[in-house]
Design a protein around this motif. Structure first.
Motif, mmCIF file in Angstrom:
data_model
loop_
_atom_site.group_PDB
_atom_site.id
_atom_site.type_symbol
_atom_site.label_atom_id
_atom_site.label_comp_id
_atom_site.label_asym_id
_atom_site.label_seq_id
_atom_site.Cartn_x
_atom_site.Cartn_y
_atom_site.Cartn_z
ATOM 1 N N UNK A 406 -57.692 42.609 24.207
ATOM 2 C CA UNK A 406 -59.156 41.729 25.017
ATOM 3 C C UNK A 406 -59.363 41.394 26.437
ATOM 4 N N UNK A 407 -57.956 42.154 26.858
ATOM 5 C CA UNK A 407 -58.807 42.163 28.954
ATOM 6 C C UNK A 407 -58.699 43.389 29.461
ATOM 7 N N UNK A 408 -57.718 44.161 28.963
ATOM 8 C CA UNK A 408 -57.789 45.838 29.969
ATOM 9 C C UNK A 408 -57.128 47.138 29.601
ATOM 10 N N UNK A 409 -57.130 47.258 27.777
ATOM 11 C CA UNK A 409 -57.038 48.145 27.117
ATOM 12 C C UNK A 409 -55.611 48.835 27.358
ATOM 13 N N UNK A 410 -55.309 49.451 26.818
ATOM 14 C CA UNK A 410 -53.704 49.813 27.056
ATOM 15 C C UNK A 410 -53.250 50.698 28.415
ATOM 16 N N UNK A 411 -54.633 51.406 28.411
ATOM 17 C CA UNK A 411 -53.840 51.932 29.180
ATOM 18 C C UNK A 411 -53.459 50.887 30.936
ATOM 19 N N UNK A 412 -54.203 49.815 30.937
ATOM 20 C CA UNK A 412 -53.380 48.860 31.933
ATOM 21 C C UNK A 412 -52.664 48.222 31.626
ATOM 22 N N UNK A 413 -53.664 46.964 30.404
ATOM 23 C CA UNK A 413 -52.630 46.591 29.766
ATOM 24 C C UNK A 413 -51.164 46.343 29.021
ATOM 25 N N UNK A 414 -51.406 47.722 28.821
ATOM 26 C CA UNK A 414 -50.018 48.438 27.950
ATOM 27 C C UNK A 414 -49.505 48.556 29.503
ATOM 28 N N UNK A 415 -49.510 48.796 30.441
ATOM 29 C CA UNK A 415 -48.316 48.758 31.290
ATOM 30 C C UNK A 415 -48.240 47.834 32.433
ATOM 31 N N UNK A 416 -48.112 46.656 31.727
ATOM 32 C CA UNK A 416 -48.132 45.458 32.607
ATOM 33 C C UNK A 416 -46.915 44.814 32.481
ATOM 34 N N UNK A 417 -47.090 44.647 34.446
ATOM 35 C CA UNK A 417 -45.473 44.131 34.817
ATOM 36 C C UNK A 417 -44.546 45.565 33.886
ATOM 37 N N UNK A 418 -44.879 46.598 34.452
ATOM 38 C CA UNK A 418 -44.180 47.700 34.422
ATOM 39 C C UNK A 418 -42.413 47.562 35.001
ATOM 40 N N UNK A 419 -41.833 47.371 33.803
ATOM 41 C CA UNK A 419 -40.353 47.328 34.553
ATOM 42 C C UNK A 419 -39.855 48.813 34.900
ATOM 43 N N UNK A 446 -37.948 39.887 27.924
ATOM 44 C CA UNK A 446 -39.008 41.005 28.123
ATOM 45 C C UNK A 446 -39.483 42.639 26.733
ATOM 46 N N UNK A 447 -40.051 41.414 26.216
ATOM 47 C CA UNK A 447 -41.439 42.865 25.101
ATOM 48 C C UNK A 447 -42.087 41.924 24.140
ATOM 49 N N UNK A 448 -42.904 42.885 23.861
ATOM 50 C CA UNK A 448 -44.446 41.235 23.152
ATOM 51 C C UNK A 448 -43.573 41.262 22.151
ATOM 52 N N UNK A 449 -44.144 39.930 21.010
ATOM 53 C CA UNK A 449 -44.514 39.934 19.922
ATOM 54 C C UNK A 449 -44.576 40.901 18.506
ATOM 55 N N UNK A 450 -45.394 41.539 19.599
ATOM 56 C CA UNK A 450 -46.529 42.795 18.469
ATOM 57 C C UNK A 450 -44.997 44.128 18.403
ATOM 58 N N UNK A 451 -44.564 44.349 19.563
ATOM 59 C CA UNK A 451 -43.742 45.139 19.407
ATOM 60 C C UNK A 451 -42.352 44.712 20.354
ATOM 61 N N UNK A 452 -41.266 44.293 20.075
ATOM 62 C CA UNK A 452 -39.798 43.697 20.549
ATOM 63 C C UNK A 452 -39.400 44.930 20.930
ATOM 64 N N UNK A 453 -40.088 46.187 20.355
ATOM 65 C CA UNK A 453 -39.304 47.342 20.699
ATOM 66 C C UNK A 453 -40.284 48.599 21.841
ATOM 67 N N UNK A 454 -40.167 47.643 22.782
ATOM 68 C CA UNK A 454 -41.270 48.194 23.311
ATOM 69 C C UNK A 454 -40.451 49.124 24.369
ATOM 70 N N UNK A 455 -41.850 50.681 24.829
ATOM 71 C CA UNK A 455 -40.967 51.468 25.780
ATOM 72 C C UNK A 455 -40.424 50.827 27.106
ATOM 73 N N UNK A 456 -41.091 49.387 27.531
ATOM 74 C CA UNK A 456 -40.571 49.276 29.259
ATOM 75 C C UNK A 456 -39.403 47.665 28.466
ATOM 76 N N UNK A 457 -38.570 47.552 27.044
ATOM 77 C CA UNK A 457 -37.873 46.821 27.177
ATOM 78 C C UNK A 457 -36.712 46.895 27.255
ATOM 79 N N UNK A 458 -36.043 45.929 28.117
ATOM 80 C CA UNK A 458 -35.185 45.419 29.663
ATOM 81 C C UNK A 458 -33.670 45.576 28.421
#
Length: 545
Positions: A406-419, A446-458
Motif C-alpha cells: 500500500x505505501x512503498x512497494x517491495x524495494x523500499x517497504x520490503x527492506x523496512x527496518x533492515x536488521x 521481527x517478522x511479518x504475519x505474511x512471512x514469519x521466515x522473512x530473510x530479515x528475521x532475527x
C-alpha cells in the motif's frame, strides 16, 4: 551480607549460550559470576542458596513512553487500537457510545488507524462535529504523530484559526485558513491533548505505578522514556522513597528549538536523565517522513489524503536541527533522534557529524530511532560515526503488508527496518516496542504475519541481546543494566514470555516467577537480584523468528 546463588545462571555475556554455576550478591548488587568453586573461594563466609531453576538478566526496553502510555492505556481514554478494535464500524460505534455516555465531559480516544482499520471515514472537523456536537472529542492516531479534534475540543484547548503553527509541527487548515481538525507532530499534538493531560494528573498516582508494574510483569526491568514529563518527578520520588519502584527509568527530555539543556548530574540507579529526544521527521502512517522516493498511489494512500506520488518532508531544516541539537550536545547530553526516511537520516547524520567534529566528541553514543527506510550504506556510515541504532520491528509485524502493498512497494517497504544491514554494518542493534499501538510484549517479533521466515528475521539470541546487553550502553548503564544489575526490580508472576517463539511456530517455554523480599536478604526464589528473570528450559540460541 554477601549471598552466593548456585545453579544454572546465564549472564548473556559475552554470548547468550554462556552458562555459569554461581553468582555473588552483595549490598543488593551482583558482584561476581563464575564457577561455584571460584565464587565460594572468593566469598567463603557468604550465605549459600541453591537454585532449582535458571536465571537470566532482565529485559531492557530502550525506547518507550511509559509516562504517556500509562494515560493512554488507562480507563481515562477510549481504546480504539486495531489490536483491540479491528473493524472500522466498531471504531465509530465506540466513539458514539463514549460521547453518549460522557454527560458533556470531554472524550479522549486513542488508536485510530485507517491503514489497519480499513473503511474508516475521514476524521475531519466536520465529521467529528457531527459525531460529538458540543462534547469535546479528541482522537489520537495510532502512531501518536497526529491527532484529530472537533470544534469543541479546539475551544477547550484554546486553538483557533489565528493559532500559529509550532516550529516542527502544524495544524491542518483549509483554503480559507480555517482549522480542519488535525494536528501533526509533537508540539501541535501536545497543544490539543493538553486538557487530557491536565485531567490525568490526579489519576497518575494510580495509573503510572500500575503501568510500571505491568512492564515488570512482562520481564522488563529497565525502560527508557523518550518523552518524559518532568512533572512526574515527585511521583517517582515518592515511589522510590517507599521502595515501590518496580523498574528502572532512564528518561529523555523532549528537545525544543531554543531549548536549554537540564544540568547534568544524578547517579540514581533507578531514575535519572540519560539524554535528549530530537525528531528529524514523522510517521510513515500519516505521510510525513522525508524520503527520496514517493508513496505509491493506492486506495490506502488516498485514504490518508496523500496526493499521487506524494513525498514527505522533514520536520526541520538542517539548520534548525543543528540549532536544536547544538546546545544539548555541547552540554554533554546523548542525543536520540527519531528518523524514518532516508533523506531524514542523511540530514541527521550530516548535522550530527558536524557536531561531533566541532566538539571533539568520542563517547557520545548518539542514537538513531526506528530507522525505517535506512539503507545499508547509511547503517555503515552511522556505525563509523559511533551511532547506535534501535529498530521498531512491530512496524513489520503489524504493518509489513501495508508497507509493501500500500505505501512503498517491495524495494523500499520490503527492506523496512533492515536488521540484516544493521548487523552487517557492525551495530549492536537494539529492538524496541515504542508506544502503545500494539500489545505490550517482552520481546517484539521481527517478522511479518505474511512471512514469519522473512530473510530479515532475527535469531532468538540476537533478539535477547537486543533487549539486554546491547541496550545497556545506549542508556549509559553497562554496570547497572546488563549482566551486573541492582537488586530491587521485580521478578514477575508465572506467565510465558510472549513473543518468544521456537522456529516461529509456538510460544517458548520461558516462565517468569513472582518473588518476595525476606528480612533484607536477596533471593532468587524470594525477592530476586533485580533485573534477573528466573526461568525454566531456556530456548536454543539458534532458534529464529
Amino acid at each position: 551480607m554477601t549471598t552466593v546463588f548456585t545453579g544454572r545462571i546465564r549472564p548473556f555475556a559475552p554470548s547468550t549460550d554462556i552458562e555459569v554455576e554461581a553468582m555473588a550478591v552483595d549490598d543488593a548488587t551482583i558482584v561476581a559470576v563464575g564457577s561455584a568453586e571460584e565464587i565460594r573461594r572468593t566469598y567463603p563466609d557468604a550465605k549459600m542458596v541453591a537454585l532449582d531453576g535458571w536465571v537470566m538478566p532482565g529485559l531492557i526496553e530502550p525506547h518507550g513512553h511509559p509516562g504517556f502510555a500509562a494515560i493512554l492505556l488507562s480507563d481515562l481514554v477510549v481504546d480504539l487500537r486495531p489490536v483491540v478494535v479491528p473493524r472500522a464500524e466498531d471504531v465509530v460505534a465506540a466513539l458514539r457510545t463514549a460521547v453518549a455516555e460522557a454527560d458533556g465531559e470531554p472524550v479522549f480516544a486513542n488508536g485510530w488507524d485507517s491503514l489497519l482499520q480499513r473503511g474508516l471515514p475521514d476524521p475531519d472537523i466536520r465529521f467529528l462535529d457531527d459525531l460529538a456536537g458540543r462534547v469535546p472529542l479528541v482522537v489520537i492516531h495510532n502512531s501518536g504523530h497526529s491527532v484529530y479534534f472537533n470544534t469543541a475540543a479546539a475551544l477547550a484547548a484554546g486553538i483557533d484559526r489565528t493559532t500559529p503553527d509550532p516550529v516542527g509541527a502544524s495544524f491542518g487548515r483549509d483554503a480559507e485558513g480555517e482549522l480542519t481538525g488535525v494536528a501533526l507532530e509533537a508540539a501541535a499534538v501536545e497543544m490539543v491533548v493538553a486538557p487530557m493531560l491536565a485531567t490525568a494528573q490526579e489519576h497518575l498516582p494510580r495509573i503510572l505505578p500500575a503501568h510500571l508494574r505491568d512492564l515488570a510483569a512482562r520481564g522488563i526491568t529497565t525502560v527508557s522514556d523518550l518523552s518524559w514529563n518532568r512533572g512526574l518527578d515527585p511521583l517517582i520520588d515518592a515511589l522510590r522513597a517507599k521502595g515501590a519502584m518496580p523498574v528502572r527509568l532512564r528518561w529523555y527530555e523532549m528537545s525544543r528549538p531554543g531549548g536549554m539543556p537540564s544540568a547534568r548530574g544524578g547517579g540514581d540507579a533507578f531514575f535519572r536523565q540519560t539524554g535528549v529526544k530530537t525528531w528529524s521527521d514523522g510517521s510513515p502512517w500519516v505521510g510525513n517522513i522525508a524520503t527520496s522516493f514517493p508513496y505509491l498511489d493506492t486506495p490506502a494512500t488516498r485514504a490518508l489524503g496523500l496526493e499521487p506520488h506524494h513525498i514527505g518532508r522533514a520536520n526541520y531544516t538542517s539548520d534548525e536541527l543543528s540549532a536544536i541539537a547544538e546546545s544539548y550536545a555541547a552540554a554533554g547530553w546523548q542525543l536520540a533522534c527519531h528518523a524514518h526516511g532516508d533523506r531524514a537520516i542523511d540530514a541527521t547524520l550530516d548535522v550530527y557529524a558536524q557536531i561531533i567534529a566541532r566538539h571533539g566528541l568520542t563517547d557520545h553514543r548518539f542514537r538513531l530511532e526506528h530507522c525505517g527506510a535506512m539503507t545499508p550504506a547509511q547503517f555503515e556510515r552511522a556505525a563509523s560515526l559511533g551511532f547506535t541504532v534501535s529498530l521498531f520491528v512491530d512496524h513489520i509485524t503489524y504493518w509489513g503488508e501495508v508497507l509493501v502493498d500500500d505505501l512503498f512497494g517491495p524495494e523500499h517497504g520490503g527492506a523496512w527496518a533492515d536488521a540484516g544491514a544493521a548487523f552487517a554494518a557492525g551495530h549492536r542493534v537494539t529492538f524496541h516496542n515504542d508506544g502503545v499501538g500494539h500489545p505490550r510484549r517482552a520481546l517484539p517479533q521481527h517478522g511479518s504475519r505474511r512471512d514469519p521466515h522473512h530473510p530479515q528475521r532475527v535469531s532468538h539470541a540476537r533478539r535477547l541481546t537486543g533487549h539486554q546487553g546491547s541496550g545497556a550502553p545506549r542508556a549509559h548503564g553497562e554496570r547497572g543494566l546488563a549482566a551486573v544489575q541492582r537488586a530491587r526490580g521485580w521478578c514477575p508472576r508465572p506467565r510465558p514470555l510472549r513473543g518468544l517463539h521456537r522456529g516461529g511456530s509456538r510460544p517458548g517455554h520461558g516462565v517468569l516467577r513472582r518473588t518476595r523480599r525476606d528480612a533484607g536478604e536477596v533471593h532468587v526464589r524470594g525477592r530476586c537480584a533485580s533485573g534477573l528473570t528466573r526461568c525454566h528450559r531456556p530456548s536454543s540460541s539458534t532458534d529464529s523468528v
